[in-house]
Design a protein around this motif. Sequence first.
Motif, PDB file in Angstrom:
ATOM      1  N   LEU A  25      -1.752  -3.698   2.067  1.00 40.87           N
ATOM      2  CA  LEU A  25      -0.814  -2.708   2.379  1.00 40.87           C
ATOM      3  C   LEU A  25      -1.253  -1.246   1.994  1.00 40.87           C
ATOM      4  CD1 LEU A  25       0.720  -3.714  -1.833  1.00 40.87           C
ATOM      5  CD2 LEU A  25       1.631  -3.439   0.974  1.00 40.87           C
ATOM      6  N   LEU A  36      -2.567   3.862  -3.460  1.00 46.59           N
ATOM      7  CA  LEU A  36      -1.977   2.429  -3.749  1.00 46.59           C
ATOM      8  C   LEU A  36      -2.237   1.832  -5.144  1.00 46.59           C
ATOM      9  CD1 LEU A  36      -0.757  -0.305  -2.595  1.00 46.59           C
ATOM     10  CD2 LEU A  36      -2.891  -0.834  -1.716  1.00 46.59           C
ATOM     11  N   LEU A  40       1.137   1.575  -8.012  1.00 51.68           N
ATOM     12  CA  LEU A  40       0.810   0.290  -8.340  1.00 51.68           C
ATOM     13  C   LEU A  40       0.524  -0.218  -9.543  1.00 51.68           C
ATOM     14  CD1 LEU A  40      -0.284  -2.180  -5.501  1.00 51.68           C
ATOM     15  CD2 LEU A  40       1.752  -1.528  -6.759  1.00 51.68           C
ATOM     16  N   VAL A  80       5.324 -13.120  -1.734  1.00 51.11           N
ATOM     17  CA  VAL A  80       5.370 -11.458  -1.886  1.00 51.11           C
ATOM     18  C   VAL A  80       7.400 -11.844  -1.539  1.00 51.11           C
ATOM     19  CG1 VAL A  80       5.089  -9.515  -1.585  1.00 51.11           C
ATOM     20  CG2 VAL A  80       4.156 -10.577  -1.495  1.00 51.11           C
ATOM     21  N   SER A 110       4.744  -3.910   2.959  1.00 50.50           N
ATOM     22  CA  SER A 110       5.165  -2.518   2.554  1.00 50.50           C
ATOM     23  C   SER A 110       6.438  -1.317   2.220  1.00 50.50           C
ATOM     24  CB  SER A 110       4.131  -1.965   4.432  1.00 50.50           C
ATOM     25  OG  SER A 110       3.254  -2.580   4.788  1.00 50.50           O
ATOM     26  N   ALA A 113       6.494  -1.957  -0.730  1.00 45.75           N
ATOM     27  CA  ALA A 113       5.632  -1.377  -1.807  1.00 45.75           C
ATOM     28  C   ALA A 113       5.729  -0.484  -1.886  1.00 45.75           C
ATOM     29  CB  ALA A 113       4.292  -1.938  -1.371  1.00 45.75           C
ATOM     30  N   LYS A 114       6.050   0.808  -1.068  1.00 47.51           N
ATOM     31  CA  LYS A 114       6.417   2.382  -0.929  1.00 47.51           C
ATOM     32  C   LYS A 114       7.793   1.843  -2.011  1.00 47.51           C
ATOM     33  CE  LYS A 114       4.112   3.058   3.454  1.00 47.51           C
ATOM     34  NZ  LYS A 114       5.041   3.789   4.533  1.00 47.51           N
ATOM     35  N   PRO A 117       7.073   0.014  -6.035  1.00 47.46           N
ATOM     36  CA  PRO A 117       6.219  -0.270  -5.696  1.00 47.46           C
ATOM     37  C   PRO A 117       5.675  -0.944  -7.889  1.00 47.46           C
ATOM     38  CG  PRO A 117       6.042   2.419  -6.794  1.00 47.46           C
ATOM     39  CD  PRO A 117       7.870   1.454  -6.258  1.00 47.46           C
ATOM     40  N   VAL A 120       6.094  -4.678  -6.657  1.00 51.33           N
ATOM     41  CA  VAL A 120       5.109  -5.252  -6.323  1.00 51.33           C
ATOM     42  C   VAL A 120       4.033  -5.175  -7.039  1.00 51.33           C
ATOM     43  CG1 VAL A 120       2.917  -5.012  -4.164  1.00 51.33           C
ATOM     44  CG2 VAL A 120       5.416  -4.550  -4.096  1.00 51.33           C
TER      45      VAL A 120
END
Length: 135
Positions: A25, A36, A40, A80, A110, A113-114, A117, A120
């Motif tokens: 990531l 990051l 998270l 994931v 990715s 995750a953006k 979050p 993730v």
Amino acid sequence: MEQFIKTSSAKLSGLEKAAVLLAELGPAFNNNYAALEQALNLSEKEKIKLANAMKNLGSYNPAVHGIGEILREESVLNEVIEFGKLRGIFHPVEKNRTGNSRFDISNGVSDMAKQNPEAVAKILSSWLGKESREN
């Protein structure tokens, strides 16, 4: 037997999976791991554990270290993706956006995750919680 490619690797610990995911990531956050980690919502203890685990993974270089690195990364990404699909939060990147399906998978993770979050973070928390139960 020497002609066969090893297609399985040792089972990864939760901490190793989390480190692989974080490394994957990083580029999505312009390798700004502080951003990051903030996205998270990682605790200081988690940050230290993950930083050490990432350091232990070493540099990513399949040409030197073999196909095991690719398989390790794909195993984590697939886990994931399955988590995201089950919760309706993983949306595959359109086919051939990059011309390389491996990068399309990586981009999809990715993007997840953006956009989410917290999801993730739940995966990481699950892996890190499992790790603390194993130790």
